[in-house]
Design an enzyme around this catalytic site. Structure first.
Site, PDB file in Angstrom:
ATOM      1  CB  CYS A  33      13.772   4.356  43.652  1.00 55.02           C
ATOM      2  SG  CYS A  33      12.557   4.140  42.420  1.00 55.02           S
ATOM      3  CB  CYS A  83       3.139  10.105  57.371  1.00 58.89           C
ATOM      4  SG  CYS A  83       3.403   8.383  56.904  1.00 58.89           S
TER       5      CYS A  83
END
Ligand code: ZN
Length: 385
Positions: A191, A346
Site C-alpha cells: 500500500c 493480469c
C-alpha cells in the site's frame, strides 16, 4: 458490578441495541464478551475494524503494529488524528477504542510480526484479523493460523477494490489453496507505493468487522468459503466460491509446509525503475489486439478464481506463481519457440509485467504485458459457465 446474567448494568445499557436485536440478544452478546481477537495492523483496515469491534463489546482485543502514525495515513486511518502523528499506531488506535468502550480488555503488541513470535501471539486468541498491507505478513499469518488451527479473516485493498475471506482450518479452502505462493519481489506493490481511495479500506474494514462479529457470535458468515470482492467504482460485491485444493502445500493430501517461514518483505521497484523497464514491454489494448491478430500467444497469469470469474477469449491460463515451474504447461498447449510473441495479462497490469520479466529470463525474446490488465480491456470477455 456483575449481574447474574453475565453483563453488568453498564454493559446492559451500552449494548442495549444488540440485546433488543432479533436473532442476536444476550446469548450472542455474551459470546462476544468472552471472545479474544487479534488484529494485525492498526492502519486503513485495522482502524475501522478496531473501533467497531470495541464498540460491539468483543471482550479482549489485541493489536499488532510496529509502525508510527504519519500525515499520509490520515486520509484513511480514521482512528488516528493530527495530534497522534509520530505516535505508535497501536497506542493511538487503542486510545481511540478505549474512548469508545473502556469495558473491553486491550492488549498492545508494538512489534513486527515474524516467524519467531507469530505462533506465541496468535495462540492467545480465538480469531485473527489480518489488516496488513504486504504479502510477507499475509503468507506468514496464513501458514501460522492454519498450523495452529486458528481461524483467519483476511482482507486486502488495492486502489478501488477490496477482497475479504474467512479461512477456518479444516473447513474448506485455506489461503494457500487460493494464492499458492507469495508473488516474487517485483509483483504487486504494498500500500505504501500504490494509491488507494481512502474510503475503500473503511468499507472493507467494516465488512471484516461484520464477518468477525458474526463468526464470534455463531451467525453464518458470507466470507467463509468465499472470496468477497468489493468494487467501489461499481459499488458491487461479488462472491467467488473457493474450493480446497487437494494439492495445496499447506492443507492438501501431501503437505510440504510444516513450519512457518518468513518471506522477504515485498518491495516494488520504484516508479522510474518500473517505467524504464516497462516502456518497451507494455502495450495498450489496441496494440495488444494487433499483436493477437498477428498470432501472439495470450497468457492469463492471474489466480484460478480470477480466471474463472472471466477472461479474455483464447487466453491460456498459468498463474504467475507457477510460471517458472510449469512453463511446460504452455509449451504443451501451443508450439512455443523462443521467438514466439507472448502477451500476458493480469487484473491491472502489475503481475503481467513481472511475467514478461520471468519469460524474458527463460529466454523468450518477444514478451509483452497488457497495460491496465483485463480491467482496462475493451474487447470481449468470456465468463465460463
Ligand atoms: Zn490449502
Amino acid at each position: 458490578m456483575s449481574s447474574t446474567i453475565g453483563l453488568s448494568a453498564v454493559e446492559l445499557e451500552q449494548y442495549s441495541r444488540h440485546l433488543k436485536l432479533p436473532g442476536f440478544g444476550l446469548e450472542k452478546q455474551l459470546r462476544l464478551k468472552s471472545a479474544k481477537v487479534l488484529l494485525i495492523g492498526a492502519g486503513g483496515l485495522g482502524c475501522p475494524i478496531g473501533l467497531y469491534l470495541a464498540a460491539s463489546g468483543v471482550g479482549t482485543i489485541g493489536v499488532v503494529d510496529f509502525d508510527r502514525v504519519d500525515r499520509s495515513n490520515l486520509q484513511r486511518q480514521i482512528a488516528h488524528g493530527v495530534d497522534d502523528i509520530g505516535q505508535c499506531k497501536v497506542d493511538s488506535l487503542i486510545a481511540s477504542m478505549r474512548g469508545i468502550n473502556p469495558l473491553v480488555t486491550y492488549q498492545a503488541h508494538a512489534q513486527r510480526l515474524n516467524e519467531s513470535n507469530v505462533g506465541e501471539l496468535i495462540r492467545q486468541y480465538d480469531l485473527v484479523l489480518d489488516g496488513s498491507d504486504n504479502f510477507s505478513t499475509r503468507f506468514l499469518l496464513a501458514d501460522a493460523c492454519f498450523l495452529h488451527r486458528i481461524p483467519l479473516l483476511q482482507g486486502a485493498v488495492y486502489e478501488y477494490e477490496a477482497q475479504i475471506s474467512l479461512f477456518v482450518p479444516g473447513k474448506g479452502a485455506c489461503y494457500r489453496c487460493v494464492f499458492q505462493e507469495p508473488p516474487s519481489q517485483n509483483a504487486l506493490a504494498p500500500c505504501a507505493e500504490i494509491g488507494v481511495l481512502g474510503v475503500v479500506p473503511g468499507t472493507a474494514g467494516l465488512m471484516m468487522a461484520t464477518e468477525a462479529i458474526k463468526y464470534l457470535s455463531n451467525l453464518p458468515c458470507a466470507a467463509q468459503g468465499n472470496l468477497l470482492i468489493y468494487d467501489a467504482l461499481a459499488q458491487s460485491l461479488r462472491h467467488v466460491e473457493l474450493s480446497a485444493d487437494q494439492n495445496c502445500p499447506l492443507c492438501g493430501k501431501n503437505p510440504t509446509i510444516h513450519d512457518v517461514q518468513e518471506y522477504q518483505t515485498v518491495c516494488p521497484p520504484s516508479a522510474n525503475e518500473k517505467h524504464a523497464d516497462a516502456s518497451t514491454r507494455e502495450v495498450n489494448p489496441i496494440q495488444a489486439q494487433s499483436l493477437l491478430a498477428q498470432g501472439a500467444i495470450l497468457v492469463d497469469v492471474r489466480e484460478d478464481f480470477e480466471f474463472l470469474a472471466g477472461h479474455i477469449p483464447n487466453a491460456l491460463h498459468l498463474p504467475l506463481g507457477l510460471l517458472t515451474r510449469e512453463i511446460d504447461r504452455l509449451e504443451r498447449a501451443v508450439a512455443l519457440s523462443l521467438n514466439t510473441t507472448i502477451l500476458s495479462y493480469c487484473q491491472k497490469g502489475q503481475r503481467s509485467l513481472e511475467a514478461t520479466r520471468i519469460l524474458k529470463s527463460l529466454g523468450y525474446q518477444n514478451c509483452f504485458s497488457l497495460q491496465g490488465g483485463i480491467a482496462g480491456w475493451t474487447g470481449n470477455i468470456v465468463i465460463p459457465t
